[in-house]
Design an enzyme around this catalytic site. Structure first.
Site, PDB file in Angstrom:
ATOM      1  N   TYR A   1      58.589 -29.604  36.888  1.00  0.00           N
ATOM      2  CA  TYR A   1      59.736 -30.385  36.429  1.00  0.00           C
ATOM      3  C   TYR A   1      59.838 -30.401  34.900  1.00  0.00           C
ATOM      4  CZ  TYR A   1      61.138 -32.026  41.074  1.00  0.00           C
ATOM      5  OH  TYR A   1      61.605 -32.106  42.361  1.00  0.00           O
ATOM      6  N   SER A   2      60.770 -31.192  34.374  1.00  0.00           N
ATOM      7  CA  SER A   2      61.200 -31.082  32.976  1.00  0.00           C
ATOM      8  C   SER A   2      60.124 -31.463  31.968  1.00  0.00           C
ATOM      9  CB  SER A   2      62.431 -31.953  32.749  1.00  0.00           C
ATOM     10  OG  SER A   2      63.541 -31.421  33.417  1.00  0.00           O
TER      11      SER A   2
ATOM     12  N   LEU B   1      70.549 -23.971  38.082  1.00  0.00           N
ATOM     13  CA  LEU B   1      70.005 -24.386  36.797  1.00  0.00           C
ATOM     14  C   LEU B   1      70.246 -25.873  36.638  1.00  0.00           C
ATOM     15  CD1 LEU B   1      70.630 -22.811  33.301  1.00  0.00           C
ATOM     16  CD2 LEU B   1      71.531 -25.078  33.788  1.00  0.00           C
ATOM     17  N   ASN B   2      69.272 -26.607  36.048  1.00  0.00           N
ATOM     18  CA  ASN B   2      69.610 -27.954  35.593  1.00  0.00           C
ATOM     19  C   ASN B   2      69.034 -28.218  34.205  1.00  0.00           C
ATOM     20  OD1 ASN B   2      67.431 -28.158  37.794  1.00  0.00           O
ATOM     21  ND2 ASN B   2      67.215 -30.188  36.913  1.00  0.00           N
ATOM     22  N   ASP B   3      68.158 -29.164  33.996  1.00  0.00           N
ATOM     23  CA  ASP B   3      67.793 -29.623  32.657  1.00  0.00           C
ATOM     24  C   ASP B   3      67.313 -28.506  31.730  1.00  0.00           C
ATOM     25  OD1 ASP B   3      68.075 -31.918  34.136  1.00  0.00           O
ATOM     26  OD2 ASP B   3      66.079 -32.705  33.720  1.00  0.00           O
TER      27      ASP B   3
ATOM     28  N   GLU C   1      65.292 -41.257  32.669  1.00  0.00           N
ATOM     29  CA  GLU C   1      64.946 -39.844  32.689  1.00  0.00           C
ATOM     30  C   GLU C   1      65.163 -39.220  31.314  1.00  0.00           C
ATOM     31  OE1 GLU C   1      65.105 -37.955  37.026  1.00  0.00           O
ATOM     32  OE2 GLU C   1      67.051 -37.911  36.019  1.00  0.00           O
TER      33      GLU C   1
ATOM     34  N   GLN D   1      65.222 -25.800  33.931  1.00  0.00           N
ATOM     35  CA  GLN D   1      64.901 -25.993  35.337  1.00  0.00           C
ATOM     36  C   GLN D   1      65.653 -24.937  36.153  1.00  0.00           C
ATOM     37  OE1 GLN D   1      63.031 -29.438  36.714  1.00  0.00           O
ATOM     38  NE2 GLN D   1      62.145 -28.063  35.214  1.00  0.00           N
TER      39      GLN D   1
ATOM     40  N   ARG E   1      57.783 -39.107  34.362  1.00  0.00           N
ATOM     41  CA  ARG E   1      58.088 -37.690  34.146  1.00  0.00           C
ATOM     42  C   ARG E   1      58.793 -37.416  32.817  1.00  0.00           C
ATOM     43  NH1 ARG E   1      61.063 -39.335  38.708  1.00  0.00           N
ATOM     44  NH2 ARG E   1      63.318 -39.552  38.434  1.00  0.00           N
ATOM     45  N   ASP E   2      59.039 -36.118  32.595  1.00  0.00           N
ATOM     46  CA  ASP E   2      59.855 -35.583  31.498  1.00  0.00           C
ATOM     47  C   ASP E   2      59.221 -35.800  30.122  1.00  0.00           C
ATOM     48  OD1 ASP E   2      61.601 -35.169  33.616  1.00  0.00           O
ATOM     49  OD2 ASP E   2      62.818 -36.938  33.162  1.00  0.00           O
TER      50      ASP E   2
END
Length: 509
Positions: free
Chosen positions: A97-98, A36-38, A233, A54, A170-171
């Site tokens: 992605y995020s 797991l991340n963001d 980010e 994520q 991104r993001d």
């Protein structure tokens, strides 16, 4: 034959033994398997909280990022659902992605069908298998019920980065413009062609057609953010009313990669910071260039607030990733096949330009009263009420005259210690030492100088292998992975005069 990525992820989840691991948290959201991340697409709907994140179900054998999905009615107990976004399209086949979420009200149709009530914006990542060249695009998924998720047929909404910037683009975070009803804004983290970080702002009336407004600038910051790291980010804006001044302020929270660590501060691989101003167009005015870390702990990154529909307002709640880059070597990947977690949701406030954070779920009125009052001249004294429990929420305070006090989690051989040290001149320091724990690679000891006048109070949410510290009034927060001995329970106080706060402890396991 095309691989069924949804079925493959579900198979990995069904085989998982992660929840049986003694380090697996009880009240922190962790992956059902893998990495797991963001946090992504956080939203509140009818009293239910939805967290997307994520999710790499095949980690460490294969790096392919999905959006995981879980929900909770109390911000403590999370139910996992099937992955919401599968990286199975030409524009996201290297990972979804995020990004963030928008929840539309009944009168905000924007010309969209009812099946588009929930909007999720994310970055599609595509890498050339030969050249490794990256293409990043901004994409959309909609849902009628938070059970079915459909990619917008005209994806990507923003197929490529604009001129003057690299493919590090991104993001997306999207929000309603409070100063222009009917208009939505998007902020994206980018890298300029000169390899410095920045953020771009876009605008839309229908959430489909987006026009570039320009780069976020800071006219009153005297150039403080002109060359601030090499990539920004997960940027996001939160509007808060300052509790001291009554002024409405916009708080920019973002993760600038590549800023240099100081003797004290910004010591993580990548830090997360905030600054305060007033957003007007593309300018964050009345921002003098002052910035500070959101969380001073060893593990914290990419926080995001929960989105709400306008007809259901509520407090600003923030969740972060209790991790950072290059920290996938934690003990849990070997013992349970999982790694990382999200923080508990936090209420966020602003006081005198300083961000305050507190656990979103307060201790109940009938929380246990601790038997720890008295003098302890040496060593640490066990807290009897926590014995046998590895997941708990605790509040303590100390006599201002006590020159040393704190808490030890774990036994003496394998533990984390949290100590407050006061000098004769009144200067105060927090020292967090996990050098005798099972995870020290990215920091064993950290010292934080406390702001002047910080009350001698400590609130702790400890959950098996993750610990969050809220110091004083919440102006200082410290998150860490606290891998003490497997199955270790309880805690001990350090100091001569530590007192419980009324309604001071509750156990989750």
């Amino acid at each position: 034959m095309t691989e069924d990525l949804r079925a493959a992820a579900l198979e990995a989840i069904n085989r998982s033994q992660a929840a049986a691991d003694s380090d697996y948290p009880v009240v922190h959201l962790a992956p059902p398997v893998g990495r797991l991340n963001d946090p992504n697409g956080l939203l509140v709907e009818g009293g239910t909280y939805h967290a997307f994140y994520q999710f790499s179900p095949f980690h460490p054998h294969r790096k392919l990022v999905y959006w995981g999905h879980a929900s909770s009615d109390d911000l403590l107990h999370w139910t996992q659902h099937e992955p919401a976004i599968i990286p199975d399209s030409y524009y996201d086949r290297s990972g979804a992605y995020s990004g963030g979420a928008v929840v539309l009200d009944e009168d905000e149709a924007c010309g969209l069908p009812a099946s588009s009530r929930y909007q999720f914006f994310y970055t599609g990542n595509l890498k050339d298998p030969v050249t490794d060249e990256r293409t990043a695009s901004q994409c959309l998924v909609t849902s009628p019920d938070l059970e079915r998720f459909t990619k917008w047929p005209d994806n990507p909404l923003l197929p490529a980065h604009p001129a003057g910037y690299t493919a590090h683009f991104r993001d997306p975070q999207v929000w309603r413009d409070p100063d222009d009803p009917g208009s939505f804004r998007m902020i994206l983290g980018v890298q300029r062609e000169d390899l410095t970080g920045a953020a771009l702002l876009y605008r839309s009336e229908d959430l489909r057609s987006w026009r570039l407004e320009g780069e976020l600038s800071f006219p009153d910051a005297d150039g403080a953010f002109d060359h601030f790291g090499y990539m920004w980010e997960c940027p996001g804006l939160v509007r808060l009313t300052d509790e001291l001044t009554g002024q409405v302020r916009d708080v920019l929270i973002w993760c600038p990669q590549g800023i240099a660590p100081e003797d004290e501060g910004y010591e993580n691989i990548f830090p997360c910071v905030y600054t305060v101003g007033c957003l007007e167009g593309t300018e964050l005015r009345e921002c003098d260039g002052t910035f500070a870390e959101v969380d001073r702990g060893f593990e914290f990154y990419a926080p995001q607030p929960f989105a709400r529909r306008p007809s259901e307002p509520g407090p600003v709640l923030l969740v972060g990733w209790a991790g950072n880059a290059s920290q996938d070597d934690q003990p849990s990947i070997e013992t349970g096949g999982w790694v990382h977690a999200l923080t508990v949701p936090r209420t966020v406030a602003l006081r005198g330009g300083r961000l305050l954070q507190r656990p979103a779920v307060p201790l109940p009125a009938d929380a246990a009263a601790l038997s720890i009052v008295g003098r302890r001249l040496e060593g640490a004294t066990p807290i009897r009420e926590l014995d046998g429990h590895g997941s708990w929420h605790l509040r303590l305070e100390a006599d201002p005259a006590d020159a040393r006090w704190g808490l030890r989690i774990g036994d003496e051989a394998c533990c984390v210690t949290i100590e407050f040290l006061y000098d004769d001149d009144g200067a105060a320091r927090l020292v967090v030492d996990r050098s005798r724990s099972r995870y020290t690679r990215h920091g064993a000891t950290r010292t934080v100088t406390l702001p002047a006048g910080t009350p001698p109070r400590l609130e702790v949410v400890h959950d098996r292998s993750i610990t969050e510290l809220f110091v004083g009034d919440g102006a200082l927060v410290f998150t860490l992975r606290s891998f003490v001995a497997p199955g270790t329970t309880g805690a001990s106080v350090i100091g001569e005069s530590v007192h419980p706060v009324a309604g001071c402890a509750v156990c989750f396991d």
